[in-house]
Design a protein around this motif. Sequence first.
Motif, short mmCIF file in Angstrom:
data_model
loop_
_atom_site.label_atom_id
_atom_site.label_comp_id
_atom_site.label_asym_id
_atom_site.label_seq_id
_atom_site.Cartn_x
_atom_site.Cartn_y
_atom_site.Cartn_z
N LEU A 1 44.69 42.11 27.34
CA LEU A 1 43.39 42.71 27.59
C LEU A 1 42.55 41.99 28.66
CD1 LEU A 1 41.44 44.97 26.86
CD2 LEU A 1 40.62 43.55 24.99
N PRO A 2 42.35 40.66 28.60
CA PRO A 2 41.53 40.02 29.63
C PRO A 2 42.07 40.23 31.05
CG PRO A 2 41.80 38.55 27.77
CD PRO A 2 42.73 39.71 27.54
N ALA A 3 43.36 40.11 31.24
CA ALA A 3 43.93 40.27 32.58
C ALA A 3 43.79 41.71 33.07
CB ALA A 3 45.40 39.86 32.58
N VAL A 4 44.01 42.68 32.20
CA VAL A 4 43.89 44.10 32.59
C VAL A 4 42.45 44.41 32.99
CG1 VAL A 4 44.00 46.47 31.75
CG2 VAL A 4 45.87 44.89 31.27
N LEU A 5 41.48 43.95 32.20
CA LEU A 5 40.08 44.20 32.52
C LEU A 5 39.69 43.55 33.84
CD1 LEU A 5 38.41 43.92 29.01
CD2 LEU A 5 38.94 46.00 30.30
N PRO B 1 36.52 43.16 39.86
CA PRO B 1 36.42 41.75 40.25
C PRO B 1 35.13 41.09 39.76
CG PRO B 1 35.95 43.19 42.12
CD PRO B 1 36.39 44.07 40.99
N ARG B 2 34.17 41.87 39.25
CA ARG B 2 32.90 41.33 38.76
C ARG B 2 33.02 40.72 37.37
NH1 ARG B 2 28.47 45.16 38.49
NH2 ARG B 2 27.29 43.26 38.17
N ILE B 3 34.12 40.95 36.67
CA ILE B 3 34.28 40.42 35.32
C ILE B 3 34.54 38.92 35.39
CG2 ILE B 3 35.74 40.44 33.26
CD1 ILE B 3 36.08 43.45 33.72
N THR B 4 33.68 38.16 34.70
CA THR B 4 33.79 36.70 34.73
C THR B 4 34.42 36.13 33.47
OG1 THR B 4 31.54 36.49 33.85
CG2 THR B 4 31.80 36.46 36.26
N ASN B 5 34.24 36.81 32.33
CA ASN B 5 34.78 36.29 31.08
C ASN B 5 35.00 37.44 30.11
OD1 ASN B 5 35.63 34.40 29.19
ND2 ASN B 5 33.59 34.07 28.39
N VAL B 6 36.08 37.33 29.32
CA VAL B 6 36.38 38.33 28.30
C VAL B 6 36.65 37.59 27.00
CG1 VAL B 6 37.93 40.18 27.57
CG2 VAL B 6 37.41 39.89 30.00
N GLU B 7 35.86 37.91 25.96
CA GLU B 7 36.08 37.34 24.63
C GLU B 7 36.67 38.44 23.75
OE1 GLU B 7 32.31 36.02 23.20
OE2 GLU B 7 32.12 34.45 24.71
N TYR C 1 31.85 39.96 30.06
CA TYR C 1 30.74 39.43 30.84
C TYR C 1 31.02 39.69 32.32
CZ TYR C 1 29.66 36.88 26.57
OH TYR C 1 29.36 36.57 25.28
N THR C 2 29.97 40.10 33.04
CA THR C 2 30.12 40.35 34.47
C THR C 2 29.19 39.45 35.26
OG1 THR C 2 28.47 42.11 34.41
CG2 THR C 2 30.76 42.77 34.13
N ALA C 3 29.55 39.25 36.53
CA ALA C 3 28.73 38.45 37.42
C ALA C 3 27.45 39.21 37.73
CB ALA C 3 29.50 38.14 38.70
N ALA C 4 26.36 38.48 37.89
CA ALA C 4 25.09 39.11 38.28
C ALA C 4 25.23 39.62 39.71
CB ALA C 4 23.96 38.10 38.18
N THR C 5 24.66 40.76 39.95
CA THR C 5 24.71 41.33 41.28
C THR C 5 23.67 40.64 42.15
OG1 THR C 5 25.37 43.42 40.35
CG2 THR C 5 24.54 43.47 42.60
N VAL C 6 24.10 40.12 43.28
CA VAL C 6 23.20 39.47 44.22
C VAL C 6 22.89 40.48 45.32
CG1 VAL C 6 22.94 37.57 45.84
CG2 VAL C 6 24.25 37.25 43.73
N PRO C 7 21.61 40.82 45.51
CA PRO C 7 21.29 41.81 46.53
C PRO C 7 21.66 41.31 47.92
CG PRO C 7 19.31 41.14 45.32
CD PRO C 7 20.46 40.33 44.80
N ASP C 8 22.17 42.22 48.71
CA ASP C 8 22.54 41.92 50.10
C ASP C 8 21.29 42.15 50.95
OD1 ASP C 8 23.62 41.65 52.58
OD2 ASP C 8 25.01 43.33 52.41
N SER C 9 20.80 41.10 51.61
CA SER C 9 19.55 41.21 52.36
C SER C 9 19.65 42.22 53.50
CB SER C 9 19.12 39.85 52.90
OG SER C 9 20.11 39.35 53.80
#
Length: 88
Positions: free
Chosen positions: A24-28, A33-39, A74-82
């Motif tokens: 499951l973690p690898a498939v997700l 690419p925004r997924i940082t952690n899977v519990e 868990y996903t990475a926070a989106t950083v706005p592109d200036s």
Amino acid sequence: MKGFAKTRNYTAPPMPWGIKRDDLPAVLRDWSPRITNVEVGNFGPPRGPLAVLLPVFERTPALRNIPPVIARVYTAATVPDSSRLGRR
């Protein structure tokens, strides 16, 4: 594969798709690419004989993928592109 008979007059349709707990973690992560952690945790009965057996299933490699699980993703926070904020 035949579906699950929920009542005498209704059978849920077949759902021939799933992911093994260990995969499951690898498939997700492949899906986004925004997924940082899977519990991954057990999704089973809170009490009774089956609840007593869940730890046995979890520690036995041949049985580990049998019980249903629930995943917290868990996903990475989106950083706005200036450059897209109207700044030139």
